[in-house]
Design a protein around this motif. Structure first.
Motif, PDB file in Angstrom:
ATOM      1  N   VAL A  93     -18.912  16.519  13.460  1.00 31.01           N
ATOM      2  CA  VAL A  93     -18.550  17.214  12.419  1.00 31.01           C
ATOM      3  C   VAL A  93     -16.578  16.579  12.785  1.00 31.01           C
ATOM      4  N   GLN A  94     -17.176  16.669  14.356  1.00 30.09           N
ATOM      5  CA  GLN A  94     -15.754  16.047  15.199  1.00 30.09           C
ATOM      6  C   GLN A  94     -16.053  14.229  15.224  1.00 30.09           C
ATOM      7  N   ALA A  95     -16.444  14.244  15.372  1.00 26.25           N
ATOM      8  CA  ALA A  95     -16.675  12.075  15.143  1.00 26.25           C
ATOM      9  C   ALA A  95     -16.324  12.350  13.747  1.00 26.25           C
ATOM     10  N   LYS A  96     -16.226  13.283  12.438  1.00 31.35           N
ATOM     11  CA  LYS A  96     -16.116  12.232  11.299  1.00 31.35           C
ATOM     12  C   LYS A  96     -14.744  12.720  10.934  1.00 31.35           C
ATOM     13  N   ALA A  97     -13.917  13.631  12.089  1.00 31.78           N
ATOM     14  CA  ALA A  97     -12.750  14.194  11.777  1.00 31.78           C
ATOM     15  C   ALA A  97     -12.115  13.270  12.317  1.00 31.78           C
ATOM     16  N   LYS A  98     -12.252  12.425  13.067  1.00 37.77           N
ATOM     17  CA  LYS A  98     -11.673  11.087  14.491  1.00 37.77           C
ATOM     18  C   LYS A  98     -10.739   9.734  12.934  1.00 37.77           C
ATOM     19  N   GLU A  99     -12.246  10.045  12.257  1.00 32.76           N
ATOM     20  CA  GLU A  99     -11.372   8.592  11.833  1.00 32.76           C
ATOM     21  C   GLU A  99      -9.881   8.909  11.159  1.00 32.76           C
ATOM     22  N   ARG A 100      -9.137   8.028  11.003  1.00 33.41           N
ATOM     23  CA  ARG A 100      -8.023   7.287  11.101  1.00 33.41           C
ATOM     24  C   ARG A 100      -8.011   7.168   9.238  1.00 33.41           C
ATOM     25  N   VAL A 101      -7.429   7.789   8.365  1.00 28.30           N
ATOM     26  CA  VAL A 101      -7.145   7.604   7.409  1.00 28.30           C
ATOM     27  C   VAL A 101      -5.817   7.041   6.601  1.00 28.30           C
ATOM     28  N   ILE A 102      -5.441   5.273   6.536  1.00 29.65           N
ATOM     29  CA  ILE A 102      -4.344   4.698   6.006  1.00 29.65           C
ATOM     30  C   ILE A 102      -4.012   4.624   4.876  1.00 29.65           C
ATOM     31  N   LYS A 103      -3.279   4.805   3.786  1.00 31.14           N
ATOM     32  CA  LYS A 103      -3.295   5.194   2.763  1.00 31.14           C
ATOM     33  C   LYS A 103      -2.456   3.480   2.695  1.00 31.14           C
ATOM     34  N   ILE A 104      -2.613   2.921   1.306  1.00 31.96           N
ATOM     35  CA  ILE A 104      -2.517   1.783   0.934  1.00 31.96           C
ATOM     36  C   ILE A 104      -2.754   1.834  -0.560  1.00 31.96           C
ATOM     37  N   GLU A 105      -0.990   1.044  -0.972  1.00 30.39           N
ATOM     38  CA  GLU A 105      -0.702   1.146  -2.171  1.00 30.39           C
ATOM     39  C   GLU A 105      -0.533  -0.440  -2.638  1.00 30.39           C
ATOM     40  N   ALA A 106      -1.454  -0.158  -3.606  1.00 34.51           N
ATOM     41  CA  ALA A 106      -1.146  -1.810  -4.524  1.00 34.51           C
ATOM     42  C   ALA A 106      -0.016  -1.782  -5.346  1.00 34.51           C
ATOM     43  N   ARG A 107       0.544  -2.906  -6.344  1.00 35.05           N
ATOM     44  CA  ARG A 107       1.123  -2.993  -6.747  1.00 35.05           C
ATOM     45  C   ARG A 107       1.253  -4.697  -7.214  1.00 35.05           C
ATOM     46  N   LYS A 108       2.013  -5.013  -8.729  1.00 34.53           N
ATOM     47  CA  LYS A 108       2.302  -6.556  -8.565  1.00 34.53           C
ATOM     48  C   LYS A 108       3.777  -6.364  -7.326  1.00 34.53           C
ATOM     49  N   PHE A 109       3.428  -7.078  -6.755  1.00 37.03           N
ATOM     50  CA  PHE A 109       2.431  -8.790  -6.229  1.00 37.03           C
ATOM     51  C   PHE A 109       2.244  -8.276  -4.621  1.00 37.03           C
ATOM     52  N   ARG A 110       2.133  -6.512  -4.470  1.00 35.20           N
ATOM     53  CA  ARG A 110       1.843  -6.599  -3.109  1.00 35.20           C
ATOM     54  C   ARG A 110       0.932  -5.364  -2.548  1.00 35.20           C
ATOM     55  N   PHE A 111       0.587  -5.724  -1.199  1.00 31.17           N
ATOM     56  CA  PHE A 111      -0.240  -4.465  -0.758  1.00 31.17           C
ATOM     57  C   PHE A 111       0.597  -3.781   0.305  1.00 31.17           C
ATOM     58  N   LEU A 155      -9.984   3.095   4.891  1.00 31.88           N
ATOM     59  CA  LEU A 155      -8.790   3.086   4.033  1.00 31.88           C
ATOM     60  C   LEU A 155      -8.999   3.809   2.599  1.00 31.88           C
ATOM     61  N   GLU A 156      -7.895   4.201   2.510  1.00 33.58           N
ATOM     62  CA  GLU A 156      -7.796   4.625   1.110  1.00 33.58           C
ATOM     63  C   GLU A 156      -6.900   3.964   0.370  1.00 33.58           C
ATOM     64  N   LEU A 157      -7.104   3.208  -1.178  1.00 31.56           N
ATOM     65  CA  LEU A 157      -6.579   2.388  -1.973  1.00 31.56           C
ATOM     66  C   LEU A 157      -6.558   2.918  -3.400  1.00 31.56           C
ATOM     67  N   THR A 158      -5.270   2.604  -3.338  1.00 28.48           N
ATOM     68  CA  THR A 158      -4.758   3.541  -4.161  1.00 28.48           C
ATOM     69  C   THR A 158      -3.615   1.779  -5.207  1.00 28.48           C
ATOM     70  N   ALA A 159      -3.989   1.997  -6.381  1.00 26.75           N
ATOM     71  CA  ALA A 159      -3.697   1.179  -7.517  1.00 26.75           C
ATOM     72  C   ALA A 159      -2.149   1.825  -8.218  1.00 26.75           C
ATOM     73  N   LEU A 160      -1.747   1.912  -8.402  1.00 29.31           N
ATOM     74  CA  LEU A 160      -0.276   1.630  -8.320  1.00 29.31           C
ATOM     75  C   LEU A 160      -0.382   1.265 -10.306  1.00 29.31           C
ATOM     76  N   MET A 197      -6.509   1.859 -11.585  1.00 25.64           N
ATOM     77  CA  MET A 197      -5.258   2.379 -11.902  1.00 25.64           C
ATOM     78  C   MET A 197      -5.031   3.867 -11.269  1.00 25.64           C
ATOM     79  N   GLY A 198      -4.068   4.722 -10.257  1.00 17.28           N
ATOM     80  CA  GLY A 198      -4.285   5.590 -10.307  1.00 17.28           C
ATOM     81  C   GLY A 198      -5.013   6.678  -9.630  1.00 17.28           C
ATOM     82  N   LYS A 199      -6.568   6.101  -9.184  1.00 19.90           N
ATOM     83  CA  LYS A 199      -7.463   6.604  -8.728  1.00 19.90           C
ATOM     84  C   LYS A 199      -7.848   6.244  -7.073  1.00 19.90           C
TER      85      LYS A 199
END
Length: 117
Positions: free
Chosen positions: A21-39, A54-59, A78-80
């Motif tokens: 459980v602790q090993a799983k909790a140590k994963e860093r989450v990096i949020k990335i937004e994708a939209r025309k024409f950039r990340f 990497l948590e990616l979301t298309a806007l 888009m949105g998920k």
């Protein structure tokens, strides 16, 4: 009822479960937004061996996310949010890009993952 002996026998199993459980909790989450024409962000710095998600979301449009040198590929609806797990084992720079044509300017939709030793 747990006897002292049974409790001692169960303790190592509990420690193993807690470690997982602790090993799983140590994963860093990096949020990335994708939209025309950039990340955003378009530069991601990691440490060699660091487990991240990497948590990616298309806007605005269904985009793609591809890191060819790390053999990573994801469709972004888009949105998920889409999660991609990554644990780079080699230091270096790895380019990523949108591989789903999203209009004029698509060629500029790219970024870099920098893995430091």
């Amino acid at each position: 009822m747990l006897t002292k002996r049974r409790l001692l026998m169960c303790a190592p199993l509990a420690l193993v479960a807690l470690g997982a459980v602790q090993a799983k909790a140590k994963e860093r989450v990096i949020k990335i937004e994708a939209r025309k024409f950039r990340f955003a962000p378009n530069v991601i710095e990691l440490k060699k061996g660091e487990a991240v998600v990497l948590e990616l979301t298309a806007l605005d449009f269904p985009h793609g996310f591809s890191v060819p040198d790390l053999k990573i590929r994801a469709d972004l609806v888009m949105g998920k949010p889409v999660q991609v797990k990554l644990k780079p084992e080699t230091a270096g720079q790895y380019g990523f890009l949108c591989d789903n044509f999203c209009g004029s300017g698509h060629e500029e939709m790219a970024g870099t993952i920098i893995v430091k030793a």
